[in-house]
Design a protein around this motif. Structure first.
Motif, PDB file in Angstrom:
ATOM      1  N   GLY A 179     -32.127  -6.629 -22.123  1.00 52.87           N
ATOM      2  CA  GLY A 179     -32.808  -5.415 -22.562  1.00 52.87           C
ATOM      3  C   GLY A 179     -31.929  -4.185 -22.396  1.00 52.87           C
ATOM      4  O   GLY A 179     -31.895  -3.303 -23.267  1.00 52.87           O
ATOM      5  N   ALA A 180     -31.208  -4.109 -21.271  1.00 54.64           N
ATOM      6  CA  ALA A 180     -30.324  -2.970 -21.025  1.00 54.64           C
ATOM      7  C   ALA A 180     -29.196  -2.930 -22.051  1.00 54.64           C
ATOM      8  O   ALA A 180     -28.815  -1.852 -22.541  1.00 54.64           O
ATOM      9  CB  ALA A 180     -29.753  -3.058 -19.609  1.00 54.64           C
ATOM     10  N   GLN A 181     -28.662  -4.105 -22.395  1.00 57.27           N
ATOM     11  CA  GLN A 181     -27.574  -4.159 -23.378  1.00 57.27           C
ATOM     12  C   GLN A 181     -28.061  -3.719 -24.764  1.00 57.27           C
ATOM     13  O   GLN A 181     -27.375  -2.974 -25.465  1.00 57.27           O
ATOM     14  CB  GLN A 181     -27.016  -5.587 -23.446  1.00 57.27           C
ATOM     15  CG  GLN A 181     -26.251  -6.006 -22.204  1.00 57.27           C
ATOM     16  CD  GLN A 181     -25.888  -7.489 -22.212  1.00 57.27           C
ATOM     17  OE1 GLN A 181     -26.470  -8.287 -22.947  1.00 57.27           O
ATOM     18  NE2 GLN A 181     -24.909  -7.846 -21.386  1.00 57.27           N
ATOM     19  N   GLU A 182     -29.251  -4.163 -25.127  1.00 57.37           N
ATOM     20  CA  GLU A 182     -29.788  -3.794 -26.431  1.00 57.37           C
ATOM     21  C   GLU A 182     -30.127  -2.306 -26.480  1.00 57.37           C
ATOM     22  O   GLU A 182     -29.892  -1.634 -27.493  1.00 57.37           O
ATOM     23  CB  GLU A 182     -31.037  -4.628 -26.742  1.00 57.37           C
ATOM     24  CG  GLU A 182     -31.561  -4.482 -28.158  1.00 57.37           C
ATOM     25  CD  GLU A 182     -30.580  -4.976 -29.211  1.00 57.37           C
ATOM     26  OE1 GLU A 182     -30.684  -4.528 -30.368  1.00 57.37           O
ATOM     27  OE2 GLU A 182     -29.701  -5.805 -28.874  1.00 57.37           O
ATOM     28  N   LEU A 183     -30.662  -1.786 -25.373  1.00 58.37           N
ATOM     29  CA  LEU A 183     -30.980  -0.363 -25.310  1.00 58.37           C
ATOM     30  C   LEU A 183     -29.714   0.480 -25.435  1.00 58.37           C
ATOM     31  O   LEU A 183     -29.712   1.521 -26.113  1.00 58.37           O
ATOM     32  CB  LEU A 183     -31.683  -0.051 -23.985  1.00 58.37           C
ATOM     33  CG  LEU A 183     -32.129   1.406 -23.777  1.00 58.37           C
ATOM     34  CD1 LEU A 183     -33.107   1.833 -24.876  1.00 58.37           C
ATOM     35  CD2 LEU A 183     -32.766   1.572 -22.398  1.00 58.37           C
ATOM     36  N   ALA A 184     -28.630   0.027 -24.809  1.00 54.87           N
ATOM     37  CA  ALA A 184     -27.359   0.751 -24.907  1.00 54.87           C
ATOM     38  C   ALA A 184     -26.864   0.774 -26.342  1.00 54.87           C
ATOM     39  O   ALA A 184     -26.348   1.801 -26.820  1.00 54.87           O
ATOM     40  CB  ALA A 184     -26.322   0.103 -23.992  1.00 54.87           C
ATOM     41  N   ARG A 185     -27.014  -0.328 -27.069  1.00 51.66           N
ATOM     42  CA  ARG A 185     -26.593  -0.371 -28.472  1.00 51.66           C
ATOM     43  C   ARG A 185     -27.423   0.591 -29.320  1.00 51.66           C
ATOM     44  O   ARG A 185     -26.907   1.270 -30.211  1.00 51.66           O
ATOM     45  CB  ARG A 185     -26.698  -1.800 -28.999  1.00 51.66           C
ATOM     46  CG  ARG A 185     -25.570  -2.718 -28.537  1.00 51.66           C
ATOM     47  CD  ARG A 185     -25.550  -4.024 -29.314  1.00 51.66           C
ATOM     48  NE  ARG A 185     -26.630  -4.904 -28.910  1.00 51.66           N
ATOM     49  CZ  ARG A 185     -26.513  -5.844 -27.968  1.00 51.66           C
ATOM     50  NH1 ARG A 185     -25.355  -5.984 -27.327  1.00 51.66           N
ATOM     51  NH2 ARG A 185     -27.520  -6.612 -27.657  1.00 51.66           N
ATOM     52  N   ILE A 186     -28.725   0.620 -29.049  1.00 50.34           N
ATOM     53  CA  ILE A 186     -29.610   1.502 -29.809  1.00 50.34           C
ATOM     54  C   ILE A 186     -29.249   2.963 -29.551  1.00 50.34           C
ATOM     55  O   ILE A 186     -29.165   3.787 -30.483  1.00 50.34           O
ATOM     56  CB  ILE A 186     -31.084   1.230 -29.433  1.00 50.34           C
ATOM     57  CG1 ILE A 186     -31.504  -0.145 -29.942  1.00 50.34           C
ATOM     58  CG2 ILE A 186     -32.009   2.309 -30.004  1.00 50.34           C
ATOM     59  CD1 ILE A 186     -32.871  -0.599 -29.458  1.00 50.34           C
ATOM     60  N   GLU A 187     -29.021   3.316 -28.272  1.00 46.83           N
ATOM     61  CA  GLU A 187     -28.677   4.693 -27.932  1.00 46.83           C
ATOM     62  C   GLU A 187     -27.351   5.107 -28.557  1.00 46.83           C
ATOM     63  O   GLU A 187     -27.176   6.258 -28.987  1.00 46.83           O
ATOM     64  CB  GLU A 187     -28.629   4.845 -26.416  1.00 46.83           C
ATOM     65  CG  GLU A 187     -30.008   4.748 -25.763  1.00 46.83           C
ATOM     66  CD  GLU A 187     -29.957   4.758 -24.253  1.00 46.83           C
ATOM     67  OE1 GLU A 187     -28.847   4.545 -23.701  1.00 46.83           O
ATOM     68  OE2 GLU A 187     -31.009   4.965 -23.615  1.00 46.83           O
ATOM     69  N   LYS A 188     -26.413   4.158 -28.619  1.00 48.43           N
ATOM     70  CA  LYS A 188     -25.118   4.459 -29.232  1.00 48.43           C
ATOM     71  C   LYS A 188     -25.284   4.769 -30.709  1.00 48.43           C
ATOM     72  O   LYS A 188     -24.665   5.703 -31.244  1.00 48.43           O
ATOM     73  CB  LYS A 188     -24.172   3.276 -29.038  1.00 48.43           C
ATOM     74  CG  LYS A 188     -22.755   3.518 -29.545  1.00 48.43           C
ATOM     75  CD  LYS A 188     -21.859   2.335 -29.235  1.00 48.43           C
ATOM     76  CE  LYS A 188     -20.436   2.591 -29.739  1.00 48.43           C
ATOM     77  NZ  LYS A 188     -19.541   1.438 -29.446  1.00 48.43           N
TER      78      LYS A 188
END
Length: 288
Positions: A262-271
């Motif tokens: 979830g943290a990895q996907e959230l980081a991609r979305i924020e980027k």
């Protein structure tokens, strides 16, 4: 907490040593119903994590004499499990296509993939039970199958499958009462089968066949559990307790992986958002 009786690897099972009417004196029907409801909810939550993490699969094999309650166990214990993540398989006599393959071919085709639960209502053990009792193959053939089953289950376990096998243990007298009850209850006449009565003639032969299967094929990675099943409600409780206690140790592992994902996907979305892109539009479309 009383669980189903685990058959330790290498032990010699004598079913007469296990009381099918056993009842934990600290449990009554009302308490059992409340606990089963809680366990069913927890099992549903654990299944959700199992499905999302996809680290493991779960195979549940149910065996027992006619009327021992395989269908009832599935209905009551798995009440809160999402049907999308669970399959029930029933194995009767092999088809003509299945007969031209090895006896485990039809089983291997339907074992669960990672994230899935499969329940076998009867299983590959029929090939060392009914086949043996009714002399459908030579003794030298069915005797070889114990080792083949152990190797097969070892292969599954090495590929991250959790395996639990339950023998629903009822008495000869209890089976008779259940068969008679079916005759009296007209709305369940569809369950009646003359074959059930005919098979009672082979009760001792089946008991011996089960004793060998339980003794020869219970391992640390694919254990057999003997469930006292004369009381249906207590049977359901013990199966549920055993399932949940087996899955609980994996909960933290599954949750940790899902939090990381979830943290990895959230980081991609924020980027993507910082770059001024719509994260939904940025994903490529799948085309057939």
């Amino acid at each position: 907490m009383q669980l189903a009786w685990k058959v330790e690897k290498g032990s010699k099972v004598r079913l007469k040593d296990y009381d099918p009417g056993f009842l934990d004196p600290n449990t009554d029907r009302a308490l059992a119903a409340a606990e089963l409801e809680q366990l069913s909810v927890e099992l549903g939550e654990l299944q959700q994590l199992l499905a999302a993490a996809q680290h493991h699969s779960l195979l549940i094999a149910l065996q027992g004499m006619d009327t021992s309650g395989k269908d009832g166990t599935i209905r009551h214990v798995m009440a809160q499990v999402n049907p999308l993540g669970c399959e029930v398989r029933s194995f009767k006599g092999p088809s003509s296509r299945e007969q031209i393959h090895d006896f485990l071919w039809r089983i291997h085709r339907v074992v669960p993939g990672r994230g899935m639960i499969s329940i076998f209502n009867r299983s590959h053990y029929e090939d060392v039970l009914v086949v043996r009792v009714h002399n459908l193959v030579p003794e030298k053939v069915w005797r070889r199958r114990y080792a083949a089953i152990n190797d097969f289950e070892h292969l599954l376990a090495e590929n991250d499958m959790l395996i639990l096998k339950f023998y629903l243990h009822i008495s000869y007298e209890e089976q008779e009462q259940r068969l008679l009850a079916r005759q009296e209850e007209k709305t369940k006449a569809w369950k009646l089968s003359s074959a059930d009565w005919a098979e009672r003639k082979y009760w001792r032969d089946y008991q011996q066949a089960y004793e060998d299967a339980l003794s020869k094929c219970s391992t640390a990675e694919a254990p057999w559990y003997i469930v006292p099943a004369n009381r249906k409600w207590y049977r359901n409780l013990l199966v549920a307790r055993t399932l949940v206690s087996t899955l609980r140790p994996y909960k933290k592992e599954w949750q940790a992986d899902l939090v990381k994902r979830g943290a990895q996907e959230l980081a991609r979305i924020e980027k993507l958002q910082q770059a001024g892109e719509n994260p939904v539009e940025a994903k490529p479309l799948l085309r057939s």
